[in-house]
Design an enzyme around this catalytic site. Sequence first.
Site, short mmCIF file in Angstrom:
data_model
loop_
_atom_site.label_atom_id
_atom_site.label_comp_id
_atom_site.label_asym_id
_atom_site.label_seq_id
_atom_site.Cartn_x
_atom_site.Cartn_y
_atom_site.Cartn_z
N TRP A 146 0.81 -1.22 0.00
CA TRP A 146 0.00 0.00 0.00
C TRP A 146 0.84 1.27 0.00
O TRP A 146 0.30 2.37 -0.12
CB TRP A 146 -0.94 -0.02 1.20
CG TRP A 146 -2.03 -1.05 1.08
CD1 TRP A 146 -2.36 -1.76 -0.04
CD2 TRP A 146 -2.91 -1.52 2.11
NE1 TRP A 146 -3.38 -2.62 0.22
CE2 TRP A 146 -3.75 -2.50 1.53
CE3 TRP A 146 -3.07 -1.20 3.45
CZ2 TRP A 146 -4.74 -3.16 2.27
CZ3 TRP A 146 -4.04 -1.86 4.18
CH2 TRP A 146 -4.89 -2.82 3.59
N HIS A 181 13.33 -2.56 -2.07
CA HIS A 181 12.37 -2.02 -3.04
C HIS A 181 13.02 -0.86 -3.79
O HIS A 181 13.78 -0.07 -3.21
CB HIS A 181 11.10 -1.55 -2.33
CG HIS A 181 9.97 -1.27 -3.26
ND1 HIS A 181 9.88 -0.11 -4.01
CD2 HIS A 181 8.87 -2.01 -3.60
CE1 HIS A 181 8.79 -0.15 -4.74
NE2 HIS A 181 8.16 -1.30 -4.51
N GLU A 213 10.54 -6.47 -10.06
CA GLU A 213 9.75 -5.32 -10.48
C GLU A 213 10.57 -4.44 -11.42
O GLU A 213 11.44 -3.70 -10.95
CB GLU A 213 9.32 -4.48 -9.28
CG GLU A 213 8.12 -4.97 -8.53
CD GLU A 213 7.57 -3.89 -7.62
OE1 GLU A 213 6.39 -3.56 -7.73
OE2 GLU A 213 8.33 -3.36 -6.79
N GLY A 241 3.60 1.53 -11.78
CA GLY A 241 2.63 2.62 -11.69
C GLY A 241 2.22 3.30 -12.97
O GLY A 241 1.49 4.29 -12.94
#
Length: 246
Positions: A9, A95, A166, A172
């Site tokens: 989130w 990340h 990723e 996004g």
Amino acid sequence: MKPLYIANWKMNMSFGNSVNFCLNNLKQLQILTNNAEIVLCPSFIALAPMIEILKNSSIKIGAQNCSHYESGSYTGEISAQSLAEIGVTYCFVGHSERRIYFGETTDVIIEKANLLLQNNIQPIICIGETQEHFKTKATLTVLKEQLNPILENISATNMRLIIAYEPIWSIGNGIIPENSYLEEVFAWIRKIIGSHAPDYTPQLLYGGSVNEKNIAQLKKIARIDGFLIGNASTHFEQFFSIITHY
């Protein structure tokens, strides 16, 4: 092994929205765990309340980050030990947003992963290349530089290894790589893990603009064991659709 779906989130859900997401969808969330492993990763302040709400369910809670220090005078940091004490069982490391915006190095990522493992928290190790790397066909070189030191320096207390690939240029923006490209990358990741850490059981995830419109395409890739889901996971209907699509 059930497919793994991790909801990241980020900073897109307030404390109240995070708690209400669980309260309003508790029964349906539990249904999802019949055929999948579900991990929700809210902001730090929502971790403990969500763990309490979901304590009688099979839903797992993960943190988005932890300190690479065990303890000490590090204002604003949160230790792996503290996360473990409230019941966190997963945590991201590496990340791309942490690497890019906060300057996290491979050494820091390794330190975090080892602290998490020492506290019985499963690291979710993120790797990925930029658009420039993709255009110049340097993807595998970059992924090797990110992944190899981690495989060589983590001291796991269990043999489960979660790697989330990723591509940074996909996050996004609704753009996802071609299936043939992902098949090549995931085959290569499995090969690298097999050669460097043959005792590990890898669970490989794809992340980057995963939504209900492209999940059918992504699920055709047999080498993918689950998905890391960003914005779409903040909308329960979309999250439910992604997981239940077969």
